[in-house]
Design a protein around this motif. Structure first.
Motif, mmCIF file in Angstrom:
data_model
loop_
_atom_site.group_PDB
_atom_site.id
_atom_site.type_symbol
_atom_site.label_atom_id
_atom_site.label_comp_id
_atom_site.label_asym_id
_atom_site.label_seq_id
_atom_site.Cartn_x
_atom_site.Cartn_y
_atom_site.Cartn_z
ATOM 1 N N MET A 1 0.921 -1.258 -0.058
ATOM 2 C CA MET A 1 -0.022 0.130 0.100
ATOM 3 C C MET A 1 0.909 1.150 0.030
ATOM 4 S SD MET A 1 -2.947 1.103 2.850
ATOM 5 C CE MET A 1 -1.913 1.228 3.983
ATOM 6 N N LYS A 2 0.516 2.271 -0.799
ATOM 7 C CA LYS A 2 0.926 3.321 -0.634
ATOM 8 C C LYS A 2 0.321 4.644 -0.108
ATOM 9 C CE LYS A 2 3.635 1.985 -4.772
ATOM 10 N NZ LYS A 2 3.826 2.155 -6.314
ATOM 11 N N LYS A 3 0.961 5.735 0.323
ATOM 12 C CA LYS A 3 0.145 6.916 0.953
ATOM 13 C C LYS A 3 0.189 8.033 0.071
ATOM 14 C CE LYS A 3 -0.001 4.722 5.678
ATOM 15 N NZ LYS A 3 0.244 4.861 6.904
ATOM 16 N N LEU A 4 -0.669 8.771 0.064
ATOM 17 C CA LEU A 4 -0.507 10.332 -0.369
ATOM 18 C C LEU A 4 -0.793 11.170 0.897
ATOM 19 C CD1 LEU A 4 -2.454 10.196 -3.652
ATOM 20 C CD2 LEU A 4 -0.186 10.403 -3.405
ATOM 21 N N TYR A 5 -0.142 12.243 0.938
ATOM 22 C CA TYR A 5 -0.696 13.071 1.940
ATOM 23 C C TYR A 5 -1.039 14.460 1.404
ATOM 24 C CZ TYR A 5 2.045 9.853 4.825
ATOM 25 O OH TYR A 5 2.287 8.570 5.537
ATOM 26 N N VAL A 6 -2.210 14.969 1.837
ATOM 27 C CA VAL A 6 -2.815 16.223 1.046
ATOM 28 C C VAL A 6 -3.040 17.262 2.192
ATOM 29 C CG1 VAL A 6 -4.825 16.809 -0.531
ATOM 30 C CG2 VAL A 6 -3.851 14.368 -0.558
ATOM 31 N N ARG A 7 -2.412 18.446 1.716
ATOM 32 C CA ARG A 7 -3.101 19.626 2.797
ATOM 33 C C ARG A 7 -4.164 20.201 2.157
ATOM 34 N NH1 ARG A 7 -1.133 20.252 7.296
ATOM 35 N NH2 ARG A 7 -1.932 22.439 7.214
ATOM 36 N N THR A 8 -5.099 20.384 2.992
ATOM 37 C CA THR A 8 -6.296 20.697 2.841
ATOM 38 C C THR A 8 -6.777 22.091 3.420
ATOM 39 O OG1 THR A 8 -7.679 19.830 4.642
ATOM 40 C CG2 THR A 8 -7.215 18.333 2.742
ATOM 41 N N PRO A 9 -7.911 22.955 2.675
ATOM 42 C CA PRO A 9 -8.212 23.986 3.270
ATOM 43 C C PRO A 9 -9.183 23.763 4.335
ATOM 44 C CG PRO A 9 -9.428 23.310 1.145
ATOM 45 C CD PRO A 9 -8.423 22.480 1.344
ATOM 46 N N GLU A 10 -10.061 24.773 4.804
ATOM 47 C CA GLU A 10 -10.775 24.684 5.702
ATOM 48 C C GLU A 10 -12.090 23.677 5.364
ATOM 49 O OE1 GLU A 10 -14.125 27.225 8.491
ATOM 50 O OE2 GLU A 10 -12.448 28.088 7.370
ATOM 51 N N GLU A 11 -12.293 23.993 3.978
ATOM 52 C CA GLU A 11 -13.338 23.215 3.211
ATOM 53 C C GLU A 11 -13.446 23.071 1.856
ATOM 54 O OE1 GLU A 11 -17.846 22.263 4.604
ATOM 55 O OE2 GLU A 11 -17.838 23.969 3.188
ATOM 56 N N GLY A 12 -13.446 22.235 1.277
ATOM 57 C CA GLY A 12 -13.087 22.408 -0.330
ATOM 58 C C GLY A 12 -12.982 20.894 -0.993
ATOM 59 N N LEU A 13 -12.807 20.904 -2.136
ATOM 60 C CA LEU A 13 -12.430 19.945 -3.138
ATOM 61 C C LEU A 13 -11.051 19.809 -3.810
ATOM 62 C CD1 LEU A 13 -15.925 19.233 -5.196
ATOM 63 C CD2 LEU A 13 -15.366 18.283 -2.818
ATOM 64 N N VAL A 14 -10.105 19.162 -3.402
ATOM 65 C CA VAL A 14 -8.995 19.112 -3.591
ATOM 66 C C VAL A 14 -8.490 18.053 -4.683
ATOM 67 C CG1 VAL A 14 -6.309 18.981 -2.863
ATOM 68 C CG2 VAL A 14 -8.220 19.778 -1.204
ATOM 69 N N ASN A 15 -8.284 18.722 -5.800
ATOM 70 C CA ASN A 15 -7.877 17.709 -6.892
ATOM 71 C C ASN A 15 -6.669 16.789 -6.505
ATOM 72 O OD1 ASN A 15 -7.418 16.546 -9.269
ATOM 73 N ND2 ASN A 15 -8.203 18.057 -10.662
ATOM 74 N N ILE A 16 -6.567 15.480 -6.830
ATOM 75 C CA ILE A 16 -5.790 14.628 -6.467
ATOM 76 C C ILE A 16 -5.476 13.655 -7.508
ATOM 77 C CG2 ILE A 16 -5.859 14.700 -3.930
ATOM 78 C CD1 ILE A 16 -7.335 11.841 -4.019
ATOM 79 N N THR A 17 -6.136 13.961 -8.718
ATOM 80 C CA THR A 17 -5.923 12.988 -9.698
ATOM 81 C C THR A 17 -4.500 12.833 -10.154
ATOM 82 O OG1 THR A 17 -7.957 14.074 -10.701
ATOM 83 C CG2 THR A 17 -6.464 12.535 -12.230
ATOM 84 N N ARG A 18 -3.460 14.047 -10.456
ATOM 85 C CA ARG A 18 -2.408 13.828 -10.903
ATOM 86 C C ARG A 18 -1.360 13.412 -9.695
ATOM 87 N NH1 ARG A 18 -4.284 13.293 -15.151
ATOM 88 N NH2 ARG A 18 -4.925 15.102 -16.341
ATOM 89 N N ALA A 19 -1.692 13.457 -8.424
ATOM 90 C CA ALA A 19 -0.906 12.832 -7.350
ATOM 91 C C ALA A 19 -1.228 11.326 -7.328
ATOM 92 C CB ALA A 19 -1.303 13.536 -6.019
ATOM 93 N N VAL A 20 -2.245 10.901 -7.704
ATOM 94 C CA VAL A 20 -2.781 9.487 -7.583
ATOM 95 C C VAL A 20 -2.026 8.680 -8.825
ATOM 96 C CG1 VAL A 20 -4.527 7.765 -8.030
ATOM 97 C CG2 VAL A 20 -4.629 9.659 -6.673
ATOM 98 N N GLU A 21 -2.144 9.600 -9.966
ATOM 99 C CA GLU A 21 -1.342 8.887 -11.182
ATOM 100 C C GLU A 21 0.085 8.790 -10.971
ATOM 101 O OE1 GLU A 21 -4.585 9.677 -14.796
ATOM 102 O OE2 GLU A 21 -3.027 11.123 -14.276
#
Length: 126
Positions: free
Chosen positions: A1-21
């Protein structure tokens, strides 16, 4: 298993498509994504028009307002738990040669409802 770490805003949709690819390494098969959190989610939505994210978050706010007189959860983030329930915490997506097989307008998003935070996305290649 691999892990991505994502910094997020207070609320919102963060595009992670390229990070996953970026971690697919030429993989062909299925990609299982999971967030081990109870106040965010994962979704596939349109990525080209930012008004889509705005409108979706506005409708979710109507369904699960930040403050409700009957909420009893001590942390005061019941709205975020409900939004996570509605969005879901996992996705199963097809991939071919290291690219997610998505529709023309589709992108993968981490949906943050109780940030800002650093979130984990667990990735399993199947």
């Amino acid at each position: 298993m691999k892990k991505l770490y994502v910094r997020t805003p207070e609320e919102g949709l963060v595009n992670i498509t390229r990070a996953v690819e970026g971690i697919l390494e030429g993989h062909t098969g299925l990609v299982y994504l999971f967030v081990p959190h109870t106040t965010c989610g994962l979704t596939v939505q349109e990525g080209a028009d930012p008004d889509v994210a705005h409108d979706l978050l506005a409708r979710l706010a109507e369904l699960a307002p930040r403050f409700h007189p009957e909420d009893r959860h001590a942390e005061g983030n019941t709205h975020a738990h409900l939004k996570s329930l509605l969005t879901g915490v996992f996705l199963l997506l097809p991939a071919e040669r290291g690219r997610l097989l998505l529709g023309r307008w589709q992108q993968v998003f981490l949906a943050e409802y109780d940030g800002p935070r650093e979130r984990e996305v667990w990735v399993r290649l199947l």
